[in-house]
Enzyme design. Structure first.
Site, PDB file in Angstrom:
ATOM      1  N   HIS A 127       8.116  -0.682  15.427  1.00 38.56           N
ATOM      2  CA  HIS A 127       7.559  -0.511  14.084  1.00 38.56           C
ATOM      3  C   HIS A 127       7.265  -1.875  13.452  1.00 38.56           C
ATOM      4  CE1 HIS A 127       7.250   1.292   9.983  1.00 38.56           C
ATOM      5  NE2 HIS A 127       7.756   0.121   9.634  1.00 38.56           N
ATOM      6  N   GLU A 128       8.198  -2.822  13.577  1.00 38.67           N
ATOM      7  CA  GLU A 128       8.002  -4.133  12.972  1.00 38.67           C
ATOM      8  C   GLU A 128       6.872  -4.901  13.660  1.00 38.67           C
ATOM      9  OE1 GLU A 128       9.310  -4.880  10.213  1.00 38.67           O
ATOM     10  OE2 GLU A 128      10.603  -3.125  10.194  1.00 38.67           O
ATOM     11  N   HIS A 131       3.582  -3.983  12.245  1.00 34.06           N
ATOM     12  CA  HIS A 131       3.201  -4.693  11.017  1.00 34.06           C
ATOM     13  C   HIS A 131       2.476  -5.996  11.358  1.00 34.06           C
ATOM     14  CE1 HIS A 131       4.893  -2.212   7.908  1.00 34.06           C
ATOM     15  NE2 HIS A 131       6.115  -2.269   8.398  1.00 34.06           N
ATOM     16  N   GLU A 193       3.278   1.667   6.164  1.00 34.92           N
ATOM     17  CA  GLU A 193       4.403   2.246   6.897  1.00 34.92           C
ATOM     18  C   GLU A 193       3.926   3.341   7.846  1.00 34.92           C
ATOM     19  OE1 GLU A 193       7.708   1.195   6.904  1.00 34.92           O
ATOM     20  OE2 GLU A 193       6.667  -0.461   5.933  1.00 34.92           O
ATOM     21  N   ASP A 197       4.250   3.209  11.858  1.00 32.49           N
ATOM     22  CA  ASP A 197       4.882   4.285  12.626  1.00 32.49           C
ATOM     23  C   ASP A 197       3.968   4.744  13.752  1.00 32.49           C
ATOM     24  OD1 ASP A 197       7.111   4.246  11.011  1.00 32.49           O
ATOM     25  OD2 ASP A 197       6.508   5.965   9.793  1.00 32.49           O
TER      26      ASP A 197
END
Length: 478
Positions: A127-128, A131, A193, A197
Site C-alpha cells: 500500500h505504501e 503511494h 487511499e 489499495d
C-alpha cells in the site's frame, strides 16, 4: 535541527491531498511539471537526513536486511519507476508505516507486533509503495494550487512526525484547527487511499503474495481498535472503514488462491522485534516459554527464547535451545548468526570465527553476516581487519549511518585518526548534523598537514557537504 517539524507537516499535508483514482501519473503530466521526480528525490533525501537526527531507530542489521529485501521484492513488481529506495526503521511499538517523496520508506517496529503474518506485513508495505508509484505527493502539490492558504494551514497534520512516536507534538502544533483539519484530510485522502489499495492489491498478487492478506489485516485492525480511546497513527492516517474493507475484499477475492501467506523467516524476525519491546529478557523468556508450552514445535518461539537467554546471560540454556534448530536447518543464516552471537558473548571467539567463515562461503554478500564478522574482529583486537570488512560493506551501503558509525569506531581503535574524523563526517551528514560534519573534516584537515593530495580530498568533501547544507536550508525554507 528545528527545521524538521514544519517540513514533516508540509509533507504530511501534501501527501494527503487528492489524486485521481483512474488517471495515473506519467512523466509528462501536470504534477511532473510542478514537482519533477528529481525534486522529489532530492527533497526525500534531505528530509530523511533530518528525520534520522530526530527519532530513535532500530539498528538491528537482520531487521534492516529483512525490511529492505522484502520491500525491494515488492518494488520489482510494482508500478514504481524510480526504485532508488532508502529506509528508516523507527524504534516505536506503535503500528505505523509510511512512504515519503523520493523513495523513502519508513517502518515502525510496531508493524511487526501487529502484522501476524508476512502477508499482512507485505500488504501494508505494498500500500505504501503504491503511494510512491502513483506520485501522490506531486499530484497533491498540483491540487494544492487550487486550495486557499487558510485551509492549507489547517491541513498541516503531523502524520509523519507522529510516525516517530511523537503524535502529541504533531497534534499540538495545530491545536486550534485540528478537528477541522482531520475531517478535510480524510476527505481529500480518500481517493489516494483507494488508489493505493487497488494498486497495492495488484502488486501483492504479482509479487507472489495472497492479496487477501490486505483486507484480513484491515479487518482485524478495525476490530482490535474499534473501542480503543486512541487508535494507532496508521489508522488515523489510513482510516479503515467498512466500505474500504469490503472494497479491498472484493478486489482481492478476484485473484487466484495459492499466494504466500506467511514464512518462517518473518516469524523469526517478529520474535526479534518482540524481544526488543519486552521490559526485560526474563519477561521475554517467560512469554516465549509459554508459547512453546502451547506448541513445542514452534521454532520462532524457541529462537526467541534462545535470544532472550543470550541477552539475559543464560548461555548454557540458550545453547540447548539453539541445538535442535541448527540440527533441523544447519545452514540457516538466522540460526547460525544467533549461534555466533552466543559464542561471542561466551568468549568462544575461535568457534564464532569458524562458523562465520563457513557462513561466508554460503552467503558471501549477506549484510548482517558482514556486520557480525566486523564485530568479531573487533573482539579479537583486529580493528584493521574489521575496517576492511566495513569498507567492503560500505560499497553496497554507502548511505547507511550505522555502518559509518561503526567505521569511525574501528578507525579510532586502529589509530587512523584522519579516517576516524572522515567517517564521523559521513555519519553526521547522513543524520542531518551538517555543522558537526564540517567540523569533523576541519579536524581531519589539520591532521593531514602537508599531505596536500589528502587535504585537497578532504577540502572537496567539505565543500560538497556545505553545498548540501545550503540546499537543505533552501529546500526547508530557511
Amino acid at each position: 535541527m528545528n527545521l524538521l517539524r514544519p517540513t514533516l507537516l508540509a509533507l504530511a499535508c501534501l501527501m494527503a491531498l487528492p489524486g485521481h483514482a483512474d488517471d495515473l501519473p506519467s512523466l509528462g503530466d501536470a504534477s511532473s511539471a510542478i514537482v519533477s521526480p528529481k525534486q522529489e528525490h532530492d527533497l526525500g533525501r534531505a528530509w530523511l537526513s533530518l528525520l534520522r537526527g530526530q527519532v530513535r531507530q532500530l539498528n538491528d542489521p537482520q531487521l534492516k536486511d529483512y525490511v529492505e529485501s522484502t520491500v525491494y521484492r515488492l518494488a520489482e513488481t510494482s508500478q514504481l519507476q524510480d526504485r532508488r529506495l532508502e529506509f528508516i526503521l523507527i524504534d516505536s511499538r506503535e503500528l505505523n508505516a509510511f512512504a515519503a517523496p523520493g523513495g523513502i520508506v519508513g517502518v515502525n517496529g510496531g508493524l511487526f507486533l501487529n502484522a501476524r503474518t508476512e502477508g499482512e506485513y507485505a500488504s501494508v508495505l505494498a500500500h505504501e509503495l503504491a503511494h510512491l508509484s502513483q506520485r501522490h505527493f506531486a499530484r497533491g502539490v498540483e491540487a494544492q494550487q487550487r486550495m486557499q492558504l487558510p485551509m492549507m494551514a489547517a491541513l498541516l497534520a503531523g502524520i509523519v512526525l507522529a510516525a516517530g512516536g511523537a503524535g502529541d507534538a504533531g497534534i499540538g502544533m495545530i491545536a486550534g484547527t485540528q478537528a477541522a483539519a482531520i475531517q478535510e484530510q480524510r476527505r481529500f485522502s480518500r481517493q489516494n487511499e483507494q488508489e493505493a489499495d487497488r494498486v497495492g492489491i495488484q502488486n501483492l498478487e504479482k509479487a507472489g503474495y495472497d492479496p487477501r492478506n490486505m483486507p484480513t489485516m484491515f479487518e482485524r485492525l478495525a476490530q482490535q481498535y474499534r473501542y480503543g480511546a486512541k487508535p494507532p497513527e496508521f489508522l488515523l492516517t489510513h482510516p479503515v472503514t467498512e466500505s474500504r474493507i469490503a472494497d479491498t475484499r472484493n478486489r482481492a477475492e478476484q485473484a487466484p488462491k495459492g499466494g504466500i501467506e506467511d514464512s518462517a523467516r518473518y516469524q523469526l524476525i517478529r520474535a526479534r522485534v518482540a524481544l526488543t519491546y519486552e521490559e526485560t529478557p526474563g519477561l521475554a523468556a517467560k512469554r516465549f516459554r509459554a508459547q512453546l508450552d502451547e506448541d513445542p514445535k514452534l521454532d520462532a518461539a524457541r529462537y526467541g527464547l534462545a535470544l532472550a537467554q543470550i541477552k539475559g546471560g543464560q548461555l548454557n540454556e540458550a545453547r540447548e535451545n539453539l541445538k535442535p534448530l541448527l540440527a533441523k536447518a544447519p545452514n540457516d543464516i538466522t540460526y547460525n548468526l544467533a549461534q555466533i552471537d552466543l559464542d561471542i558473548t561466551n568468549n568462544r571467539l575461535a568457534d564464532a570465527q569458524q562458523r562465520a567463515t563457513r557462513m561466508q562461503g554460503l552467503y558471501p554478500g549477506n549484510y548482517p553476516l558482514k556486520q557480525v564478522r566486523a564485530d568479531l574482529l573487533v573482539k579479537q583486537n583486529k580493528p584493521a581487519d574489521a575496517e576492511k570488512v566495513l569498507d567492503d560493506l560500505l560499497k553496497s551501503r554507502p548511505d547507511d549511518p550505522d555502518v559509518w558509525y561503526d567505521m569511525a569506531e574501528v578507525r579510532g581503535l586502529s589509530g587512523n585518526t584522519i579516517g576516524l574524523h572522515r567517517a564521523r563526517a559521513e555519519y553526521f551528514t547522513l543524520v542531518g548534523d551538517f555543522d558537526q560534519a564540517i567540523q569533523q573534516l576541519d579536524y581531519a584537515k589539520r591532521r593531514a598537514g602537508s599531505n596536500f593530495p589528502l587535504a585537497s580530498q578532504i577540502d572537496q568533501r567539505q565543500r560538497e557537504i556545505m553545498e548540501q547544507r545550503r540546499m537543505v536550508q533552501e529546500m526547508m525554507g530557511r
